[in-house]
Scaffold this motif. Structure first.
Motif, PDB file in Angstrom:
ATOM      1  N   GLN A  92     -38.758  -2.673  54.491  1.00  0.00           N
ATOM      2  CA  GLN A  92     -37.535  -2.395  53.713  1.00  0.00           C
ATOM      3  C   GLN A  92     -37.859  -2.297  52.227  1.00  0.00           C
ATOM      4  OE1 GLN A  92     -34.278  -5.080  54.367  1.00  0.00           O
ATOM      5  NE2 GLN A  92     -34.542  -5.021  56.570  1.00  0.00           N
ATOM      6  N   GLN A  93     -38.692  -3.220  51.734  1.00  0.00           N
ATOM      7  CA  GLN A  93     -39.063  -3.211  50.310  1.00  0.00           C
ATOM      8  C   GLN A  93     -39.824  -1.933  49.967  1.00  0.00           C
ATOM      9  OE1 GLN A  93     -37.757  -5.184  48.118  1.00  0.00           O
ATOM     10  NE2 GLN A  93     -36.762  -6.274  49.796  1.00  0.00           N
ATOM     11  N   LYS A  94     -40.684  -1.500  50.895  1.00  0.00           N
ATOM     12  CA  LYS A  94     -41.452  -0.266  50.675  1.00  0.00           C
ATOM     13  C   LYS A  94     -40.497   0.935  50.617  1.00  0.00           C
ATOM     14  CE  LYS A  94     -44.333   1.560  53.865  1.00  0.00           C
ATOM     15  NZ  LYS A  94     -45.566   1.875  54.615  1.00  0.00           N
ATOM     16  N   CYS A  95     -39.492   0.932  51.504  1.00  0.00           N
ATOM     17  CA  CYS A  95     -38.501   2.017  51.510  1.00  0.00           C
ATOM     18  C   CYS A  95     -37.714   2.036  50.201  1.00  0.00           C
ATOM     19  CB  CYS A  95     -37.529   1.843  52.679  1.00  0.00           C
ATOM     20  SG  CYS A  95     -38.293   2.115  54.278  1.00  0.00           S
ATOM     21  N   LEU A  96     -37.296   0.859  49.750  1.00  0.00           N
ATOM     22  CA  LEU A  96     -36.544   0.761  48.500  1.00  0.00           C
ATOM     23  C   LEU A  96     -37.371   1.256  47.320  1.00  0.00           C
ATOM     24  CD1 LEU A  96     -34.612  -2.622  48.676  1.00  0.00           C
ATOM     25  CD2 LEU A  96     -33.633  -0.385  48.153  1.00  0.00           C
ATOM     26  N   ALA A  97     -38.644   0.883  47.310  1.00  0.00           N
ATOM     27  CA  ALA A  97     -39.532   1.320  46.219  1.00  0.00           C
ATOM     28  C   ALA A  97     -39.658   2.838  46.221  1.00  0.00           C
ATOM     29  CB  ALA A  97     -40.907   0.668  46.373  1.00  0.00           C
ATOM     30  N   ARG A  98     -39.762   3.426  47.416  1.00  0.00           N
ATOM     31  CA  ARG A  98     -39.878   4.884  47.540  1.00  0.00           C
ATOM     32  C   ARG A  98     -38.583   5.566  47.053  1.00  0.00           C
ATOM     33  NH1 ARG A  98     -43.181   9.436  48.270  1.00  0.00           N
ATOM     34  NH2 ARG A  98     -41.773  11.067  48.918  1.00  0.00           N
ATOM     35  N   ILE A  99     -37.440   4.990  47.419  1.00  0.00           N
ATOM     36  CA  ILE A  99     -36.148   5.559  47.004  1.00  0.00           C
ATOM     37  C   ILE A  99     -36.022   5.492  45.477  1.00  0.00           C
ATOM     38  CG2 ILE A  99     -33.642   5.200  47.112  1.00  0.00           C
ATOM     39  CD1 ILE A  99     -34.181   4.225  50.075  1.00  0.00           C
ATOM     40  N   ARG A 100     -36.469   4.360  44.891  1.00  0.00           N
ATOM     41  CA  ARG A 100     -36.425   4.220  43.421  1.00  0.00           C
ATOM     42  C   ARG A 100     -37.324   5.259  42.755  1.00  0.00           C
ATOM     43  NH1 ARG A 100     -35.830  -1.596  44.309  1.00  0.00           N
ATOM     44  NH2 ARG A 100     -33.733  -2.118  43.601  1.00  0.00           N
ATOM     45  N   ASP A 101     -38.501   5.494  43.341  1.00  0.00           N
ATOM     46  CA  ASP A 101     -39.424   6.518  42.799  1.00  0.00           C
ATOM     47  C   ASP A 101     -38.752   7.886  42.797  1.00  0.00           C
ATOM     48  OD1 ASP A 101     -41.417   4.698  42.462  1.00  0.00           O
ATOM     49  OD2 ASP A 101     -42.586   5.295  44.237  1.00  0.00           O
ATOM     50  N   MET A 102     -38.076   8.192  43.911  1.00  0.00           N
ATOM     51  CA  MET A 102     -37.414   9.496  44.026  1.00  0.00           C
ATOM     52  C   MET A 102     -36.330   9.631  42.962  1.00  0.00           C
ATOM     53  SD  MET A 102     -37.251   9.652  48.138  1.00  0.00           S
ATOM     54  CE  MET A 102     -36.943  11.353  48.460  1.00  0.00           C
ATOM     55  N   HIS A 103     -35.602   8.536  42.733  1.00  0.00           N
ATOM     56  CA  HIS A 103     -34.559   8.571  41.707  1.00  0.00           C
ATOM     57  C   HIS A 103     -35.185   8.745  40.321  1.00  0.00           C
ATOM     58  CE1 HIS A 103     -31.399   6.718  39.048  1.00  0.00           C
ATOM     59  NE2 HIS A 103     -30.831   7.789  39.554  1.00  0.00           N
ATOM     60  N   ASP A 104     -36.312   8.078  40.088  1.00  0.00           N
ATOM     61  CA  ASP A 104     -37.017   8.217  38.806  1.00  0.00           C
ATOM     62  C   ASP A 104     -37.489   9.655  38.576  1.00  0.00           C
ATOM     63  OD1 ASP A 104     -36.613   5.553  38.323  1.00  0.00           O
ATOM     64  OD2 ASP A 104     -38.635   4.921  38.898  1.00  0.00           O
ATOM     65  N   GLN A 105     -37.725  10.368  39.686  1.00  0.00           N
ATOM     66  CA  GLN A 105     -38.141  11.784  39.584  1.00  0.00           C
ATOM     67  C   GLN A 105     -36.948  12.715  39.377  1.00  0.00           C
ATOM     68  OE1 GLN A 105     -40.253  12.463  43.273  1.00  0.00           O
ATOM     69  NE2 GLN A 105     -41.618  10.741  42.862  1.00  0.00           N
ATOM     70  N   GLY A 106     -35.750  12.139  39.228  1.00  0.00           N
ATOM     71  CA  GLY A 106     -34.575  12.959  38.937  1.00  0.00           C
ATOM     72  C   GLY A 106     -33.754  13.364  40.148  1.00  0.00           C
ATOM     73  N   LYS A 107     -34.057  12.756  41.312  1.00  0.00           N
ATOM     74  CA  LYS A 107     -33.259  13.068  42.504  1.00  0.00           C
ATOM     75  C   LYS A 107     -31.905  12.351  42.415  1.00  0.00           C
ATOM     76  CE  LYS A 107     -37.081  14.875  44.200  1.00  0.00           C
ATOM     77  NZ  LYS A 107     -37.344  16.276  43.888  1.00  0.00           N
ATOM     78  N   THR A 108     -30.901  12.972  42.998  1.00  0.00           N
ATOM     79  CA  THR A 108     -29.559  12.381  43.046  1.00  0.00           C
ATOM     80  C   THR A 108     -29.469  11.491  44.286  1.00  0.00           C
ATOM     81  OG1 THR A 108     -28.715  14.381  42.014  1.00  0.00           O
ATOM     82  CG2 THR A 108     -27.088  12.944  43.050  1.00  0.00           C
ATOM     83  N   LEU A 109     -28.868  10.332  44.128  1.00  0.00           N
ATOM     84  CA  LEU A 109     -28.846   9.332  45.188  1.00  0.00           C
ATOM     85  C   LEU A 109     -27.411   8.912  45.490  1.00  0.00           C
ATOM     86  CD1 LEU A 109     -31.305   7.883  46.443  1.00  0.00           C
ATOM     87  CD2 LEU A 109     -31.007   6.080  44.743  1.00  0.00           C
TER      88      LEU A 109
END
Length: 245
Positions: free
Chosen positions: A188-205
């Motif tokens: 779960q923590q790995k998934c959250l970290a990946r989602i945060r990375d995607m948001h940092d890249q400018g993806k909409t969440l």
């Protein structure tokens, strides 16, 4: 008071209505008795009753609300799984929904074949999938079983692979519905970290979750739905406080 939005938000929801018919009978006998007694067989349920909001590109938004508030319905409308009865939902760019994760998986195909199948459903070309295949499998942590038929997977393995495919796709908007119930705490923590990375890249969440603390930390904005309408739209921590209050 309306917030001013750019000309081209990532997601635009305008006066959206969505009704469902709730059935009261579950058998032919019950249906017959209800008809004889002239009782209604169904009632209309207004899941969404005139909802409007805009989400800018790169925003991180939590859709909040108790069960039956319409938040999962709203997520399905944004993803295109459902269509509104009235009003409109517009999105810009490629949308990937972690909504019914693995809905496109076929039990008789191997994990490897399902990666290609699901990636294609999410709009990726064969070349894109080939380029990311090793990364997807490594993320899922099920390398040993990648050539095994998916019907032999545990539910945890299945969800890990489906999640890994979805978050390695080329996307502009990521929709997440309760997916962080996937697997154990480290995953779960790995998934959250990946989602945060995607948001940092400018993806909409856009996220729906019962874990209010997690979602208020992950998202900066909260849209609280109550009785199919927007009850609050603003800072995510305030939205959680309003919901809890």
């Amino acid at each position: 008071m309306h917030k001013s939005f750019s000309e081209t938000p990532a997601i635009l929801v305008e006066d959206v209505h969505k009704d469902f018919k709730l059935r009261h009978t579950h058998s032919i006998k019950e249906t017959f008795l209800a008809a004889v007694r002239r009782k209604p067989l169904t009632t209309d349920f207004h899941a969404l009753d005139g909802v409007s909001f805009a989400i800018e590109q790169g925003d991180s938004v939590a859709l909040l609300g108790f069960n039956g508030s319409g938040k999962s319905t709203m997520l399905k409308l944004i993803s295109g799984v459902l269509l509104p009865d009235r009003g409109q939902v517009r999105t810009r760019g490629r949308v990937a929904g972690l909504i019914e994760v693995g809905a496109g998986f076929h039990p008789d195909l191997s994990g490897r074949e399902n990666v290609y199948l699901n990636a294609a459903i999410l709009g990726m070309s064969k070349k894109e999938t080939e380029d990311r295949f090793d990364e997807i499998v490594a993320f899922s942590e099920i390398e040993k079983f990648i050539d095994t038929e998916v019907k032999h997977y545990s539910s945890g393995m299945f969800l890990r692979l489906a999640f890994a495919v979805a978050i390695h796709t080329e996307l502009d908007i990521l929709l997440i519905d309760e997916i962080l119930s996937v697997g154990d705490e480290p995953f779960q923590q790995k998934c959250l970290a990946r989602i945060r990375d995607m948001h940092d890249q400018g993806k909409t969440l856009v996220v729906v979750s019962h874990d209010l603390d997690m979602v208020s930390n992950l998202c900066s904005r909260g849209i609280l739905l109550r009785g199919g309408q927007v009850a609050f739209d603003g800072d995510s921590k305030q939205a959680v406080a309003v919901m809890r209050g």
